[in-house]
Design a protein around this motif. Sequence first.
Motif, PDB file in Angstrom:
ATOM      1  N   THR A  63      -4.253  -5.782  -7.149  1.00  0.00           N
ATOM      2  CA  THR A  63      -3.907  -5.582  -6.176  1.00  0.00           C
ATOM      3  C   THR A  63      -3.073  -6.613  -5.064  1.00  0.00           C
ATOM      4  O   THR A  63      -2.442  -6.314  -4.220  1.00  0.00           O
ATOM      5  N   GLU A  82     -11.614  -0.751   1.805  1.00  0.00           N
ATOM      6  CA  GLU A  82     -11.039   0.655   2.193  1.00  0.00           C
ATOM      7  C   GLU A  82      -9.369  -0.017   2.513  1.00  0.00           C
ATOM      8  O   GLU A  82      -9.251  -1.054   3.540  1.00  0.00           O
ATOM      9  N   GLY A  83      -8.507   0.920   2.162  1.00  0.00           N
ATOM     10  CA  GLY A  83      -7.145   0.533   2.617  1.00  0.00           C
ATOM     11  C   GLY A  83      -6.348  -0.117   1.720  1.00  0.00           C
ATOM     12  O   GLY A  83      -5.236  -0.502   2.051  1.00  0.00           O
ATOM     13  N   VAL A  84      -7.139  -0.837   0.694  1.00  0.00           N
ATOM     14  CA  VAL A  84      -6.335  -1.883  -0.226  1.00  0.00           C
ATOM     15  C   VAL A  84      -5.795  -0.715  -1.528  1.00  0.00           C
ATOM     16  O   VAL A  84      -6.713  -0.699  -2.377  1.00  0.00           O
ATOM     17  N   PRO A  85      -4.477  -0.775  -1.677  1.00  0.00           N
ATOM     18  CA  PRO A  85      -3.796  -0.059  -2.720  1.00  0.00           C
ATOM     19  C   PRO A  85      -3.913  -0.756  -3.963  1.00  0.00           C
ATOM     20  O   PRO A  85      -3.841  -2.114  -3.922  1.00  0.00           O
ATOM     21  N   ILE A 318       3.511  -4.062   1.728  1.00  0.00           N
ATOM     22  CA  ILE A 318       1.819  -4.369   1.754  1.00  0.00           C
ATOM     23  C   ILE A 318       1.812  -6.057   1.902  1.00  0.00           C
ATOM     24  O   ILE A 318       2.547  -6.891   1.256  1.00  0.00           O
ATOM     25  N   THR A 415      -9.750 -11.287   7.281  1.00  0.00           N
ATOM     26  CA  THR A 415     -10.265  -9.935   6.650  1.00  0.00           C
ATOM     27  C   THR A 415     -11.113  -9.158   7.696  1.00  0.00           C
ATOM     28  O   THR A 415     -11.233  -8.085   7.537  1.00  0.00           O
TER      29      THR A 415
END
Length: 457
Positions: A63, A82-85, A318, A415
């Motif tokens: 990631t 959530e939302g972290v590719p 990103i 975060t």
Amino acid sequence: MAKKLPNILFFGIDSLRRDHMSHYGYHRLTTPHIGKYAEGGITFENCFSAHIPTTPGYANMLTGRDTFGTGVVGLAQKEIAEGVPVLAEMLRDLGYNTTCIGFKWNAAGRGYDNYLEFAGWGPDHDDGRAHKAMNLNEVAIPELERLACEDKPFFLFMRHMDPHSPYLAPQPFQDMFFQGDAFDPKDKRMQKVYDFKPFGDYIGSWVPEGCTNPDYVIAQYDAAVAYMDNCINHVLEKLKALGIEEETIVVFVSDHGETLYDHDCYFDHHGMYDPTLVVPFIVVWKNHLPAGVRVKDYMQLKDVTPTLLDIMGVDTGIPFDGRSMMPLVYGGEREAEPEFYITECTWMRKHGWRTPEWKLIVSLEPDFHFKPMLELYNLIKDPEENHNVADENPEIVEALKKRMDAWIEKRVKETGRPNPIDVNFLMNDRPFVSSQEAYDSKYIGGIADAVKLQKKD
């Protein structure tokens, strides 16, 4: 017409500590093929897995985030924040064919078009040995051939398990590094391994009955690495035979290292001592990247994905926590990150702070090794971390704690999530109340039980 992006052939090797690779200076010739191939590219000499074990390690690697960014710190966590590719998703969005071999159950193992498994994590032949890498090749080489025929770039991720216990390389590798007496009844060093209830039965299930010499078991780890190296060469030769070597970035990296007969963490990868933190990172792209480069600056697994995307010339937009190492390869600058936050949440729950000189380890609950709640090691005077000097250096402990706490506070604010290690306990959503409770509660069992634990990742 847009230029085709490069393929990525990714060797994700479980439990491979770089200081047991001949390419990194180890005295045994464990990785001749990887070493020869690496001469054509870039070797990063000081890559660290900051967050142990497998699940957070691969989450960081794939990631470009640290443990705060992924929300992953524990072995059994199922989901990345959530939302972290992950890298497979990023590449799929760029038009890649993506295949994953042997990695389906990991939190970072999502986003692939195709999932393949291979047999033989433990003994799987009449010889009683584990043919892990060859079993992987039987799946990987046909898949490489298939992907090479497509008109799209591919990402082929292979999870190698040979350096992960049980260390059971077949002949002729089995005996290549040990010529002593493995069964000397006067040698009592393995007895404490067998007597350690949580792991003793598991280790005894694959170590030869009556083995008394830990050097034999260490030699078996090295043999497993050498066997894997030989099998990896089959894949590299196939890459050449297919004529796509110049179109393919080849990556070698590990999720974490391995403790052998170190620090009472026998033949596993718990504990935040350096044998567990030191990992390889090698990148080769024939005739595109400079050859024979060795980068000495510190890096972490969170830098792997940003580095690969930089090599590809891709800007995903990103916001990674890691940073590309490529400016250093070409003589540029990259702000150094010589000190960093470390965590472990496997069989023990700890965090700490590592600098080039000092390592601070703080237990967040009592551990099953009955270790002190506070450890401090001088990595220059005591690189093997054998002498806990916390009591003699209270001012250094306090200074390192302040730096660690300031980092934690900063990342929590950035975060908007709690520090993952504060909310992931080892038993029933609560800390252990004593080391004895931890010791009595943690039991690995046999090889089949260890396989099940891996699939819970």
